[in-house]
Structures are given as structure tokens and as C-alpha cells.
Write a protein that holds these residues in place. Sequence first.
Motif, PDB file in Angstrom:
ATOM      1  N   LYS A 136     -29.577 -24.525 -13.795  1.00  0.00           N
ATOM      2  CA  LYS A 136     -28.971 -24.642 -15.117  1.00  0.00           C
ATOM      3  C   LYS A 136     -30.010 -24.209 -16.142  1.00  0.00           C
ATOM      4  O   LYS A 136     -31.128 -24.725 -16.149  1.00  0.00           O
ATOM      5  N   MET A 137     -29.647 -23.280 -16.994  1.00  0.00           N
ATOM      6  CA  MET A 137     -30.609 -22.801 -17.983  1.00  0.00           C
ATOM      7  C   MET A 137     -31.035 -23.916 -18.926  1.00  0.00           C
ATOM      8  O   MET A 137     -30.197 -24.697 -19.393  1.00  0.00           O
ATOM      9  N   ASN A 138     -32.346 -23.961 -19.221  1.00  0.00           N
ATOM     10  CA  ASN A 138     -32.824 -24.860 -20.264  1.00  0.00           C
ATOM     11  C   ASN A 138     -32.672 -24.169 -21.625  1.00  0.00           C
ATOM     12  O   ASN A 138     -32.252 -23.004 -21.703  1.00  0.00           O
ATOM     13  N   ASN A 139     -33.010 -24.852 -22.696  1.00  0.00           N
ATOM     14  CA  ASN A 139     -32.780 -24.314 -24.040  1.00  0.00           C
ATOM     15  C   ASN A 139     -33.534 -23.014 -24.279  1.00  0.00           C
ATOM     16  O   ASN A 139     -33.009 -22.073 -24.888  1.00  0.00           O
ATOM     17  N   GLU A 140     -34.782 -22.951 -23.800  1.00  0.00           N
ATOM     18  CA  GLU A 140     -35.579 -21.741 -23.999  1.00  0.00           C
ATOM     19  C   GLU A 140     -34.998 -20.559 -23.224  1.00  0.00           C
ATOM     20  O   GLU A 140     -34.997 -19.420 -23.710  1.00  0.00           O
ATOM     21  N   GLN A 141     -34.504 -20.835 -22.029  1.00  0.00           N
ATOM     22  CA  GLN A 141     -33.897 -19.779 -21.225  1.00  0.00           C
ATOM     23  C   GLN A 141     -32.605 -19.274 -21.856  1.00  0.00           C
ATOM     24  O   GLN A 141     -32.336 -18.070 -21.854  1.00  0.00           O
ATOM     25  N   VAL A 142     -31.803 -20.193 -22.388  1.00  0.00           N
ATOM     26  CA  VAL A 142     -30.568 -19.793 -23.066  1.00  0.00           C
ATOM     27  C   VAL A 142     -30.890 -18.917 -24.267  1.00  0.00           C
ATOM     28  O   VAL A 142     -30.251 -17.874 -24.497  1.00  0.00           O
TER      29      VAL A 142
END
Length: 217
Positions: A37-43
Amino acid sequence: ISDLDYEQIADAMTYKFFRLNTLYHIKDRNGAKVLFKMNNEQVDFYLNQHCRDLILKARQLGFTTLKMIMDLDDCLFIPDHSCGCICHSLDAAKDVYRNKVRFAYRNISESQREVLRDIGYELPKPVNDKDNGYVFDNGSSIAVSTSYRGGTLQSLHISEFGKICKKYPDKAKEIVTGAFEAVAVGNVITIESTAEGKEGYFYEYSVAAENKQKRGD
């Protein structure tokens, strides 16, 4: 996935963002298998990416993991798509391939594959799993190494480029003059690293990227 009807699944599976957060498993920091699941930075990166990205990271945020999942997904859903990743050492390359690329592919469950079959899509199968790389029967491939020589790539990710520039300047020059040239204009190069001093290609690229961002280019 099983809670959705097949029409909804068929529509959702056309979106890469949905697939990235649904199909793939990774190992967490304790070595346990978890759904990616993408974290905020990845999103934020995913939504703002373009064809030439530089990621200057302060800590481990999983960008190499994200890029490997993104590139694997492209290989599974786009025929004749070629992706490469360059790491600073052979041990790092083996780790990225085994614990990110191969682990993610092998842990797509049979139930997930069945859902894809029911909506008319069969995941490609590996015809080669050697030399830290997959070659799939749809003509796509993904490989992780310490250098790149060969044909044209649609995506190239450089992990810890700052470390390569500092410890192995000749290798860094080879990457810039060789591997980068394998990626045609309009295709993707992603450079990711922690800072490693105020010299070398990575430092120069970081300064240039910061100035470009400040200008709003």
C-alpha cells in the motif's frame, strides 16, 4: 477484490493505481509478507511523476520498492516493455530483485489470478528467471544489476546513485554515458539516493533539479 462484482473489477483493473495497491505483496521491515500500500510520500511521487525524476531522500521511504512494483506492473500489463534497475553493489541488486520484484510476482495469489482470468486477462508467465531478471512470455522484461548494457529501455531506475557517484565514479560515468542513452526521450529515468557529499553527478543533478523547481519549470 472478492467483494466487488466482476464488472467493477474489470473497470478497476484498468487503473494502474488500483492494481499497485491491490495485487502485490512485499516484505515489511520484519520480513513479514504484507499487501503493498503506497505511503503518503509514494502517492505524492506517483501523482507528480514525469519522465525524468530525481528523488533526494532523507530516510528510507520505499521509493525503490515503489518503482520495482510500478515497473513489474508495466511488464505484466504492457507487451514488449523493458525495465531496468541499477544498484550500487551486486548484493544490493540481488536483494532488490529477490525481495521486491520476484517476491511481488510470486505472491500474486491464485485467487487474484483467477479473478483476472474471469475478466479475460491471463498474467504473463516467466520464460526466464536468471541473472536477477524476469523475461515474460508477452515479450516484457525487468532486470536488476550494477550496470546496464543492451537494448532500449522504457524505464530505468538508479538506486543510491549518490553512493555510486562517491564510491565508484567510473561506474557513475558509465551509467550517465551508457545506461541513460538506452532510455529514449519520452521514456522514464528515475534517480533516487540519499545525499553523499557536494560533488559528482548526483549532487549536480540535485542542484539543477532544485533550481528548476524554484523557477517553476
